[in-house]
Write an enzyme that holds these catalytic residues in place. Structure first.
Site, short mmCIF file in Angstrom:
data_model
loop_
_atom_site.label_atom_id
_atom_site.label_comp_id
_atom_site.label_asym_id
_atom_site.label_seq_id
_atom_site.Cartn_x
_atom_site.Cartn_y
_atom_site.Cartn_z
CE1 TYR A 1 -3.62 2.60 0.45
CE2 TYR A 1 -2.19 3.48 2.16
CZ TYR A 1 -3.27 3.62 1.32
OH TYR A 1 -4.02 4.78 1.34
CE LYS B 1 -2.53 5.52 -2.51
NZ LYS B 1 -3.74 6.25 -2.98
CB THR C 1 -12.60 7.03 4.72
OG1 THR C 1 -11.28 6.44 4.74
CG2 THR C 1 -12.48 8.52 4.40
#
Length: 257
Positions: A151, A155, A184
């Protein structure tokens, strides 16, 4: 009024970006992974002009989505997934690591195949500082799988895509944004940043007449990219890899002008 596409706008930061842009009077097209999520996206942002559907974990669907798109003044590449706690890698139907395909390859492929936008906004993260640039093995075929590293690296690659497009297309404003740690579904309930606050900078980059710089990385945290992240060789190698994996070089779609 600007014509703007926001990917991954069924919820989270993308939904907030779309809401802020429509509230400012812009013509906003939403994007969702499925028809069901498209209905929910339009219900959440009723002022949006349209919703397009395509699963970015599929090269076929990403290509089909790009073929339906006209020219936008701006595209906010917000869609993304995180499998940071996963113990095993997940491959897409195309045989690629899902994190890399959705977070990196899909925004490249959409951009390469659709008419060239006036602006590009890539959602990166301060976790890019912990990413690894290993373009030889982006799907962890030979390396030991590490969901957190995958991850963070995705990014980092998103940021590099912003720099690469800024370099390759000088007449297109291309920037990357670190929205912070956001409350979120992906960021979790304990995150300190409200999605509406996280949406302000990417919405500004997409539409403001003041946002006239290109090749930037906008963040309010300490980490910033170094000169090694702007190495033309590295940027060209990333574009070449994405072109190979996605089957589309820049200039092959209707984006050439």
């Amino acid at each position: 009024m600007k014509h703007i596409l926001v990917t991954g706008s069924a919820d989270g930061i993308g939904q907030q970006i779309a809401q802020q842009l429509t509230a400012a009077g812009h013509h906003v097209v939403l994007h969702a992974r499925t028809e069901e999520r498209a209905v929910a996206a339009k219900a959440a942002v009723p002022a949006a002009a349209d919703v397009v559907v395509g699963d970015l974990a599929s090269l076929e669907q990403t290509r089909a989505l790009a073929a339906t798109l006209g020219r936008f003044d701006a595209v906010v590449h917000n869609a993304g997934i995180a499998r940071m706690d996963s113990s095993e890698r997940a491959l897409t139907e195309d045989g690629l690591d899902s994190t890399f395909q959705v977070n990196v390859l899909a925004p490249y492929l959409l951009t390469a195949l659709m008419p060239r936008p006036g602006r590009l906004v890539f959602m990166s993260s301060a976790l890019a500082a912990e990413g690894v640039t290993d373009l030889r093995d982006v799907s962890y075929e030979t390396r030991q799988w590490n969901g957190y590293e995958a991850y963070c690296s995705s990014k980092l690659y998103c940021m590099l895509l912003a720099f690469a497009f800024a370099r390759r297309w000088p007449d297109t404003l291309s920037n990357a944004v670190d929205p912070g740690w956001v409350r979120t579904r992906m960021g979790g309930a304990g995150a300190p940043t409200d999605p509406a606050d996280a949406a302000r900078v990417p919405a500004w980059l997409a539409a403001s007449d003041e946002a006239l710089d290109s090749g930037g990385y906008l963040t309010d945290r300490d980490w910033h990219p170094g000169e090694q992240h702007r190495d033309p060789v590295l940027l060209d190698e990333l574009l070449a890899l994405c072109a190979h994996l996605g089957g589309a070089r820049l200039g092959e779609g209707p984006g050439t002008r």
